[in-house]
Design a protein around this motif. Structure first.
Motif, mmCIF file in Angstrom:
data_model
loop_
_atom_site.group_PDB
_atom_site.id
_atom_site.type_symbol
_atom_site.label_atom_id
_atom_site.label_comp_id
_atom_site.label_asym_id
_atom_site.label_seq_id
_atom_site.Cartn_x
_atom_site.Cartn_y
_atom_site.Cartn_z
ATOM 1 N N PRO A 1 48.429 28.675 50.667
ATOM 2 C CA PRO A 1 47.249 29.546 50.609
ATOM 3 C C PRO A 1 46.280 29.024 49.557
ATOM 4 C CG PRO A 1 49.084 30.531 49.445
ATOM 5 C CD PRO A 1 49.608 29.269 50.046
ATOM 6 N N ARG B 1 38.548 30.062 46.060
ATOM 7 C CA ARG B 1 37.637 29.964 47.195
ATOM 8 C C ARG B 1 36.195 30.035 46.658
ATOM 9 N NH1 ARG B 1 39.092 34.344 50.312
ATOM 10 N NH2 ARG B 1 40.888 33.226 51.109
ATOM 11 N N ASP C 1 32.348 30.410 47.648
ATOM 12 C CA ASP C 1 31.573 30.884 48.788
ATOM 13 C C ASP C 1 30.098 30.706 48.464
ATOM 14 O OD1 ASP C 1 30.514 32.110 50.952
ATOM 15 O OD2 ASP C 1 31.191 34.137 50.430
ATOM 16 N N GLU D 1 37.601 25.507 49.614
ATOM 17 C CA GLU D 1 38.812 26.110 49.068
ATOM 18 C C GLU D 1 39.640 25.063 48.348
ATOM 19 O OE1 GLU D 1 40.712 27.667 52.491
ATOM 20 O OE2 GLU D 1 39.527 29.501 52.510
ATOM 21 N N ARG E 1 29.763 33.298 45.471
ATOM 22 C CA ARG E 1 30.927 33.922 44.849
ATOM 23 C C ARG E 1 32.020 32.924 44.549
ATOM 24 N NH1 ARG E 1 30.608 38.079 48.525
ATOM 25 N NH2 ARG E 1 32.262 37.107 49.741
ATOM 26 N N GLU F 1 36.099 33.253 44.380
ATOM 27 C CA GLU F 1 37.211 34.185 44.584
ATOM 28 C C GLU F 1 38.515 33.516 44.174
ATOM 29 O OE1 GLU F 1 37.131 35.566 48.645
ATOM 30 O OE2 GLU F 1 34.963 35.812 48.491
ATOM 31 N N LEU F 2 39.318 34.283 43.447
ATOM 32 C CA LEU F 2 40.633 33.787 43.042
ATOM 33 C C LEU F 2 41.666 34.779 43.571
ATOM 34 C CD1 LEU F 2 39.522 33.054 39.380
ATOM 35 C CD2 LEU F 2 40.026 31.316 41.075
ATOM 36 N N PRO F 3 41.869 34.785 44.909
ATOM 37 C CA PRO F 3 42.636 35.878 45.520
ATOM 38 C C PRO F 3 44.075 35.971 45.037
ATOM 39 C CG PRO F 3 42.185 34.105 47.102
ATOM 40 C CD PRO F 3 41.395 33.786 45.878
ATOM 41 N N ALA F 4 44.710 34.818 44.771
ATOM 42 C CA ALA F 4 46.154 34.871 44.489
ATOM 43 C C ALA F 4 46.463 34.782 43.000
ATOM 44 C CB ALA F 4 46.862 33.731 45.230
ATOM 45 N N ARG G 1 46.256 38.429 36.815
ATOM 46 C CA ARG G 1 45.382 38.646 35.654
ATOM 47 C C ARG G 1 45.813 37.788 34.481
ATOM 48 N NH1 ARG G 1 42.161 42.593 33.230
ATOM 49 N NH2 ARG G 1 43.454 42.537 31.398
#
Lengths: 285, 288
Positions: free
Chosen positions: A6, A10, A12, A30, A64, A66-69, A72
């Motif tokens: 995964p 990401r 964007d 990605e 944007r 994104e750091l989905p995985a 914190r």
């Protein structure tokens, strides 16, 4: 990099910059978890800016990140060496121990187990015996070793390194590269700004070539080609100081991991007037 | 000899009060000065001390030489200038030192003008140079309270503040403490300047913050030693300054700051980080 991994990062349609002047321009794509990426490009290409953006130091002008995985606090960012105050009266041990911040916070005490890990980290970077030395008495290479020891203690799944090898002796560079390869083997994701293409070829499986706009991203051998490097240079020279506003909206996935897209840039920037340019200025990136 | 050094304090209550006030200032204001120095904000501390003046002067204009009014006025004015300088820095292309310089020059001019509106030179002198030899109970309590609060706050803020000084990018990366450390520290500076202002006056208050810190920096490689030395130097200079003032009948505030200056110049000459070290021939270097 396996296609099934995964993505950890990401981008964007990301634009980053200073005072409306973009330094990273319409970046999409990605980066999979576990990648070891060399971020390369000419001076002012936006390499450091991209890392600042990822680290949250800089708010995007558009698009944007994104750091989905990412959990914190799972990001460790090593700024350029010039950004820290070398002369501050602090011991090497205390400076490295601050890498435990996520565990000890602003008030927690250092327990015996913490001290042991600090000493282990110092040993791993070859600084055993330097515990009580002031950071101001270290050479540039030793200071960088200490900062890497702090990174070890931060134990982050995503590590961003901004020119970690700048102005550092070759033996230290070799040791630091070995640490980075070790982190890679442990499955961490690492983005490093590197200037020496020879180092990139030898050690980094993946490369992201930036020249304000993304030029190429993929296996290093396919990115570090004379044609792509020349294109990156041309792009970086062609930007216009008093550029009009940019209204271009690129589609979201312009670049993909493992896919080289030399045609990301629709028109050749060497011909003025055929492409919308953001203005840029003399910021260092 | 002992008579010269001790009897002024045993015989006169005002000297004991001055001594207590200076001890409190050394414990509170001087550690704040150490961090001002390490944050490379020494001159900014100077600028902020002037910024306090118009607030204190307005308090004076409205209520005369009233402790409460001048304290609150000074604190409010100091906080306003700190915030205004921060906002101007972020919103314009002036660096923080330039915007602070603009604010403090205007503050100083406005402050002196406001004090002279009531037209007594003695009061102007009091505001500018303090009255350490005439501290009443309330002033002494105020100075002690601010010193106590400062020590507690510094102890709580220590780790974030150290990081904010030497590697702010790292602090921002691992926590949200950065603005707390920055503005919390500036608030401490304002409170201690107001406290110092009552004893030493707006123009001298920064002296007991920065000079001992600079002298201590020359002797020490670590922060704990530097803090300890700075406090000791500040207190020793206070005692020496008070005695000098008592025996030679010179104003106490400037005498204390001058004694801090003596400690600074001595350190500059003799300390390992000073001017002579490294310029003298080395007879024996180490083996490795």
């Amino acid at each position: 990099m396996h296609p099934a991994t995964p993505p950890l990062i990401r981008f964007d349609n990301l634009t980053l910059g200073y005072d409306r002047h973009p330094a990273v321009h319409h970046l999409s794509g990605e980066i999979p978890a576990g990648a070891l990426v060399a971020v390369i490009g000419p001076n002012g290409a936006g390499k450091s800016t991209l890392l600042k953006g990822l680290a949250g130091e800089l708010r995007p002008l558009g698009g944007r990140i994104e750091l989905p995985a990412l959990p914190r606090g799972g990001l460790a960012y090593l700024a350029q060496r010039g950004e820290i105050d070398h002369s501050f009266p602090l011991s090497v041990f205390d400076m490295v121990a601050l890498g435990l911040w996520r565990e000890i916070g602003a008030f927690g005490a250092l327990r015996g187990e913490h001290r042991r890990r600090v000493r282990e980290a110092l040993a791993a970077v070859g600084l055993s015996g330097f515990e009580t030395r002031a950071i101001g008495s270290l050479s540039g290479g030793q200071l960088q070793r200490a900062r890497f020891a702090r990174l070890i203690l931060q134990d982050a799944p995503l590590i961003l390194l901004d020119e970690p090898f700048a102005a550092i002796d070759s033996r230290t560079v070799d040791d630091l590269v070995r640490l980075i390869l070790g982190w890679h083997a442990e499955g961490r994701t690492i983005l490093t700004v590197v200037h020496d293409y020879e180092q990139v070829r030898r050690h980094f499986p993946t490369a992201l070539l930036l020249s304000r706009e993304p030029v190429a991203f993929g296996p290093t051998a396919e990115v570090l080609t004379p044609a792509l490097l020349a294109r990156a240079r041309r792009l970086s020279e062609a930007f216009d100081e008093d550029a009009p506003e940019c209204h271009i909206e690129l589609p979201a996935d312009v670049i993909q991991p493992d896919v080289i897209q030399p045609d990301v840039v629709q028109s050749d920037a060497a011909e003025p007037g055929t492409h919308h340019h953001h203005a840029h200025d003399g910021h260092r990136h | 000899m002992i008579d010269l050094l001790v009897s002024p304090f045993t015989e006169f209550a005002f000297m004991r009060r001055a001594l207590a006030g200076c001890l409190a200032l050394s414990l509170g204001a001087t550690p704040v000065g150490v961090f001002l120095l390490l944050r490379r904000m020494s001159l900014m501390g100077d600028a902020m001390s002037h910024a306090i003046l118009p607030g204190a002067a307005l308090g004076y204009l409205a209520f005369g030489l009233s402790l409460g009014a001048m304290t609150i006025g000074g604190i409010v004015a100091g906080l306003v200038v700190v915030l205004a300088a921060g906002v101007v820095t972020r919103a314009s292309n002036l660096k923080e030192d330039a915007s602070l310089a603009a604010f403090y020059l205007l503050s100083l001019a406005a402050g002196v003008m406001i004090v002279s509106l009531r037209g007594r030179n003695l009061d102007l002198l009091h505001v500018l140079f303090g009255s350490v030899l005439a501290l009443d109970d309330a002033s002494l309590l105020l100075i002690a309270a601010i010193a106590t609060a400062t020590m507690i706050a510094l102890a709580l803020l220590l780790r974030p503040l150290v990081l904010e000084c030497f590697d702010p990018a790292f602090l921002r990366g691992v926590s949200r403490w950065s603005p707390v450390a920055h503005y919390g520290f500036l608030v401490l500076v304002v409170f201690n300047l107001v406290s110092g202002f009552h004893a030493l006056g707006t123009l001298m208050a920064v002296g007991i913050m920065i000079l001992p810190a600079a002298a201590a920096r020359l002797w020490s490689r670590g922060l704990p030693l530097m803090l300890l030395l700075a406090v000791l130097i500040a207190f020793a200079s206070s005692v020496a300054g008070l005695l000098l003032s008592y025996h030679t009948d010179v104003p106490a505030g400037p005498a204390i700051v001058l004694m801090c200056g003596v400690a600074y110049f001595f350190s500059l000459a003799a300390a390992p980080g000073g001017l002579l070290a490294g310029r003298l021939p080395v007879r024996h270097h180490l083996e490795s």
